[in-house]
Design a protein around this motif. Structure first.
Motif, PDB file in Angstrom:
ATOM      1  N   THR A 346       0.815  -1.223   0.000  1.00 46.52           N
ATOM      2  CA  THR A 346       0.000   0.000   0.000  1.00 46.52           C
ATOM      3  C   THR A 346       0.842   1.264   0.000  1.00 46.52           C
ATOM      4  OG1 THR A 346      -0.047  -0.007   2.408  1.00 46.52           O
ATOM      5  CG2 THR A 346      -1.821  -1.187   1.278  1.00 46.52           C
ATOM      6  N   GLY A 347       2.155   1.132   0.205  1.00 43.81           N
ATOM      7  CA  GLY A 347       3.031   2.302   0.243  1.00 43.81           C
ATOM      8  C   GLY A 347       3.036   3.036   1.565  1.00 43.81           C
ATOM      9  N   TYR A 348       2.359   2.504   2.588  1.00 46.04           N
ATOM     10  CA  TYR A 348       2.266   3.209   3.862  1.00 46.04           C
ATOM     11  C   TYR A 348       3.253   2.692   4.906  1.00 46.04           C
ATOM     12  CZ  TYR A 348      -1.635   5.990   2.293  1.00 46.04           C
ATOM     13  OH  TYR A 348      -2.401   6.898   1.615  1.00 46.04           O
ATOM     14  N   GLY A 349       4.139   1.780   4.512  1.00 46.40           N
ATOM     15  CA  GLY A 349       5.211   1.364   5.383  1.00 46.40           C
ATOM     16  C   GLY A 349       4.762   0.599   6.612  1.00 46.40           C
ATOM     17  N   ILE A 350       5.710   0.417   7.553  1.00 43.86           N
ATOM     18  CA  ILE A 350       5.458  -0.286   8.807  1.00 43.86           C
ATOM     19  C   ILE A 350       5.982   0.591   9.939  1.00 43.86           C
ATOM     20  CG2 ILE A 350       5.914  -2.364  10.175  1.00 43.86           C
ATOM     21  CD1 ILE A 350       6.458  -3.832   7.570  1.00 43.86           C
ATOM     22  N   PRO A 351       5.183   0.851  10.972  1.00 48.70           N
ATOM     23  CA  PRO A 351       5.662   1.689  12.090  1.00 48.70           C
ATOM     24  C   PRO A 351       6.965   1.165  12.668  1.00 48.70           C
ATOM     25  CG  PRO A 351       3.301   1.297  12.274  1.00 48.70           C
ATOM     26  CD  PRO A 351       3.780   0.436  11.147  1.00 48.70           C
ATOM     27  N   ASN A 352       7.914   2.084  12.895  1.00 48.91           N
ATOM     28  CA  ASN A 352       9.216   1.795  13.489  1.00 48.91           C
ATOM     29  C   ASN A 352      10.113   0.931  12.613  1.00 48.91           C
ATOM     30  OD1 ASN A 352       8.525   3.183  15.919  1.00 48.91           O
ATOM     31  ND2 ASN A 352       7.402   1.367  16.582  1.00 48.91           N
ATOM     32  N   VAL A 353       9.688   0.655  11.396  1.00 45.20           N
ATOM     33  CA  VAL A 353      10.508  -0.144  10.487  1.00 45.20           C
ATOM     34  C   VAL A 353      10.804   0.607   9.191  1.00 45.20           C
ATOM     35  CG1 VAL A 353      10.638  -2.263   9.113  1.00 45.20           C
ATOM     36  CG2 VAL A 353       9.661  -2.329  11.407  1.00 45.20           C
ATOM     37  N   ALA A 354       9.759   1.077   8.514  1.00 45.06           N
ATOM     38  CA  ALA A 354       9.952   1.761   7.236  1.00 45.06           C
ATOM     39  C   ALA A 354       8.898   2.857   7.089  1.00 45.06           C
ATOM     40  CB  ALA A 354       9.836   0.771   6.078  1.00 45.06           C
ATOM     41  N   PRO A 355       9.301   4.081   6.762  1.00 44.80           N
ATOM     42  CA  PRO A 355       8.342   5.179   6.631  1.00 44.80           C
ATOM     43  C   PRO A 355       7.487   5.039   5.373  1.00 44.80           C
ATOM     44  CG  PRO A 355      10.524   5.918   6.008  1.00 44.80           C
ATOM     45  CD  PRO A 355      10.688   4.526   6.540  1.00 44.80           C
ATOM     46  N   PRO A 356       6.375   5.746   5.315  1.00 43.44           N
ATOM     47  CA  PRO A 356       5.519   5.666   4.127  1.00 43.44           C
ATOM     48  C   PRO A 356       6.155   6.330   2.915  1.00 43.44           C
ATOM     49  CG  PRO A 356       4.701   7.340   5.641  1.00 43.44           C
ATOM     50  CD  PRO A 356       5.811   6.623   6.354  1.00 43.44           C
ATOM     51  N   LEU A 357       5.862   5.783   1.752  1.00 46.18           N
ATOM     52  CA  LEU A 357       6.236   6.403   0.482  1.00 46.18           C
ATOM     53  C   LEU A 357       5.034   7.109  -0.134  1.00 46.18           C
ATOM     54  CD1 LEU A 357       8.375   3.478  -0.996  1.00 46.18           C
ATOM     55  CD2 LEU A 357       9.199   5.543   0.153  1.00 46.18           C
ATOM     56  N   ALA A 358       3.825   6.647   0.223  1.00 49.53           N
ATOM     57  CA  ALA A 358       2.615   7.287  -0.273  1.00 49.53           C
ATOM     58  C   ALA A 358       2.525   8.720   0.255  1.00 49.53           C
ATOM     59  CB  ALA A 358       1.379   6.492   0.159  1.00 49.53           C
ATOM     60  N   GLU A 359       2.299   9.653  -0.633  1.00 54.00           N
ATOM     61  CA  GLU A 359       2.151  11.067  -0.302  1.00 54.00           C
ATOM     62  C   GLU A 359       3.404  11.639   0.368  1.00 54.00           C
ATOM     63  OE1 GLU A 359      -1.636  12.005   1.512  1.00 54.00           O
ATOM     64  OE2 GLU A 359      -2.426  10.076   0.859  1.00 54.00           O
ATOM     65  N   SER A 360       4.553  11.026   0.122  1.00 54.41           N
ATOM     66  CA  SER A 360       5.809  11.485   0.718  1.00 54.41           C
ATOM     67  C   SER A 360       6.500  12.486  -0.198  1.00 54.41           C
ATOM     68  CB  SER A 360       6.741  10.299   0.968  1.00 54.41           C
ATOM     69  OG  SER A 360       8.052  10.747   1.253  1.00 54.41           O
ATOM     70  N   GLU A 361       6.849  13.644   0.374  1.00 56.68           N
ATOM     71  CA  GLU A 361       7.550  14.656  -0.413  1.00 56.68           C
ATOM     72  C   GLU A 361       8.962  14.193  -0.779  1.00 56.68           C
ATOM     73  OE1 GLU A 361       8.092  15.617   3.988  1.00 56.68           O
ATOM     74  OE2 GLU A 361       6.527  14.863   2.652  1.00 56.68           O
ATOM     75  N   TRP A 362       9.500  13.250  -0.012  1.00 55.14           N
ATOM     76  CA  TRP A 362      10.814  12.705  -0.359  1.00 55.14           C
ATOM     77  C   TRP A 362      10.731  11.857  -1.629  1.00 55.14           C
ATOM     78  CZ3 TRP A 362      15.130  14.329   2.010  1.00 55.14           C
ATOM     79  CH2 TRP A 362      14.991  14.951   3.248  1.00 55.14           C
ATOM     80  N   ALA A 363       9.618  11.175  -1.814  1.00 57.22           N
ATOM     81  CA  ALA A 363       9.452  10.331  -3.006  1.00 57.22           C
ATOM     82  C   ALA A 363       9.119  11.148  -4.242  1.00 57.22           C
ATOM     83  CB  ALA A 363       8.365   9.290  -2.759  1.00 57.22           C
TER      84      ALA A 363
END
Length: 592
Positions: A346-363
């Motif tokens: 879903t692109g929303y990552g896992i808490p404390n493991v990987a941040p979301p890519l969905a709606e991410s300004e970094w992406a």
């Protein structure tokens, strides 16, 4: 140990006489020592049965039920002693005795055992059973329900009888009424066991009831379970139709039940084919809560209709070319293989493991920035969608599965999936950035990526001899467990191979510097490797045992060729750790 009351009223204890009852894989070393010292492994063939007798009242006379008459056995069905009741029932069944109407007996236990005796001999009639269903004792009514009597489910006052009745055939309307009146887990699960083939009918009944317009945990879970059962029978269109007809909490419960039947791997999803785009998708998309957005993304992957856009390109402001569409679809396959485990389909990552890519300004920001992250990795504090993260992500520049073309594909997918909208990246762009950063040895931080000038005010300065001393107290730590422990004056515990320590240093003169690390380690950590690196150079060291974690020694890790000026120096494990890298007290850089 097992305990039973015998026919004479005494207590019998069956003792297996095992010193220890445990599977061998759970016997830890200290327990093994106890077993050996106390010889608990002996006597496993000495099991025994203990007979405990009261020293006061006289014992009952031991009955000889095998010689008893039918009338005597029928009388024993109501005996206070459980062994005598059960034995009498067994003997009557073995003799195939017809004991008549079970409801004529005065004692409830006698009526109860009589019911099961008749069931065993095949003599139980429906009128007998229905009369037992009206018995004053709930134990008798529950037995009647188990034996198939028709119980008025919602008129029954006893919860145990109601539960037993739910496990026998009931009308859909009666089950709906029961689930409305009684909100408990056992009732809900019992109801679900007897409605196969009627799930849609029951769901419709509940959704129409006024009481079910008000939310409760029981009602939400009931609707979710019903929807999941319907989906397990491949009636997905029926579910989608009812999602369209509901709203608010009911809709969410139905969506969650529907999604529970879908594969976690998007490549295995077989989208439900609809005649047209359902209206509820736009309504769900309006909820900006992160859980709601993730639910929406998963649901969208499971639905299709004539003219439906690709999941990753739906609702774009700017159209994509056919070539861009193809590139994004290729990237989707790469993403599921390389990135999806952490960042999730879903692109929303896992808490404390990987941040979301969905709606991410970094992406979706500058292409060069996301290319650099993909090539070299990222560590330290970073803010994504208003949330702060402090983790380390490995770079993929050396991954043999990802050449420039595949990196471009997967990054283009990330920049255009889950509602993201940004330009695609071509292989030449990745190759150019790779060439520009080929001398880089360490991951990026958010600061360096944003090209923030590094000020030297807080950098560690060399002493009069040009030696740079980097104490543990001056390090910044990134990852899960590593931290500066002031009481011990060390960086510890270094048990996670992605945890890193960073120092900001001011190198006065360019040249070669010997790297010396002051650490403490035991034999279990000896041989673990670590890397000390800057942007342009790195050296690999190997931990040597110092005699334990109380004994610190300085060890040489090799030579770094440093440029002059302010720069970051990073220390990290090199590969998996056997146990724990070391307790690190300081790093010294000595000009050669």
């Amino acid at each position: 140990m097992n305990a039973r009351v015998g026919p004479d009223g005494t207590l019998y204890l069956a003792d297996m006489y095992h010193g220890i009852i445990e599977h061998v894989i759970f016997i830890v070393p200290w327990l093994t020592k106890q077993i050996e010292q106390r010889k608990l492994y002996e006597g496993n063939d000495h099991g025994r049965i203990w007979r405990i007798v009261h020293d006061g009242p006289p014992l009952r006379q031991r009955p000889s039920l095998s010689k008893a008459s039918t009338a005597e056995l029928v009388e024993a069905l109501g005996h206070a002693n459980g062994w005598q009741r059960n034995t009498a029932q067994r003997l009557l069944v073995e003799r195939q005795e017809d004991i008549g109407d079970p409801n004529r007996f005065a004692a409830p236990l006698q009526r109860l055992h009589a019911l099961w005796t008749l069931e065993g001999t095949g003599s139980l009639t429906k009128p007998m059973l229905q009369k037992a269903a009206q018995d004053a004792d709930p134990r008798v009514r529950a037995a009647a329900a188990r034996l198939g009597a028709e119980i008025s489910l919602n008129a029954e006052p006893d919860a145990t009888v109601r539960l037993q009745a739910l496990l026998t055939p009931q009308s859909t309307a009666a089950i709906a009424e029961h689930l409305t009146q009684h909100e408990d887990d056992l009732s809900r699960i019992a109801a679900m066991t007897g409605i196969h083939g009627r799930e849609v009918e029951l769901l419709d009944l509940l959704l129409k009831q006024t009481a079910w317009q008000k939310e409760s945990a029981h009602r939400r879970e009931t609707l979710r379970l019903l929807t999941q059962l319907i989906g397990m029978d491949d009636q997905h269109e029926a579910v989608v139709t009812r999602i369209e007809q509901t709203s608010n909490w009911q809709r969410i419960a139905l969506v969650d039940g529907f999604l529970a039947t879908q594969p976690n791997d998007p490549r295995q999803i077989k989208p439900v084919k609809l005649a047209a785009k359902p209206k509820f998708l736009d309504e769900l998309a309006a909820n900006r809560d992160i859980t709601a957005r993730e639910r929406m993304q998963r649901l969208r992957m499971c639905l299709t209709w004539p003219g439906a856009d690709s999941v990753v390109t739906a609702a774009r402001k700017q159209p994509l070319s056919a070539a861009a569409h193809q590139q994004i679809e290729r990237g989707a396959a790469v993403y599921q293989t390389v990135c999806g485990l952490c960042h999730q389909p879903t692109g929303y990552g896992i808490p404390n493991v990987a941040p979301p890519l969905a709606e991410s300004e970094w992406a979706t920001g500058e292409p060069e920035r996301v290319i650099r992250i993909a090539l070299h990795g990222l560590y330290g504090e970073i803010e994504v969608n208003g949330q702060k993260w402090n983790l380390a992500m490995p770079g993929q520049g050396e991954n043999p599965m990802l050449d420039d073309a595949k990196l471009a594909d997967v990054l283009s997918y990330v920049r255009n999936a889950w509602g993201n909208e940004a330009s695609v990246i071509d292989a030449a762009h990745v190759a150019a950035v790779r060439a520009q950063t080929k001398s880089r040895k360490m991951p990026w931080t958010a600061d360096t990526l944003m090209q923030v000038d590094v000020k030297g005010g807080n950098a560690i300065q060399a002493d009069a001899d040009g030696v740079l001393l980097l104490p543990a107290s001056a390090a910044k730590t990134y990852g899960q467990k590593l931290a500066y422990r002031a009481a011990l004056n060390v960086l510890a515990p270094w048990r996670i191979d992605t945890d890193v320590a960073e120092w900001l240093i001011q190198v006065p003169t360019p040249g070669e510097y010997e790297v010396r690390v002051t650490l403490a380690a035991d034999e279990a950590s000896a041989g673990d490797a670590y890397v000390i690196e800057t942007e342009s150079t790195s050296v690999k060291g190997v931990v040597q045992a110092t005699g334990g974690y109380e004994s610190f020694k300085e060890q040489s890790a090799g030579t770094l060729k440093l440029k002059a000026g302010v720069q970051s120096l990073l220390m990290r494990p090199d590969g998996a750790l056997k146990q724990e890298l070391a307790d690190v007290r300081a790093v010294r850089l000595v000009r050669k």
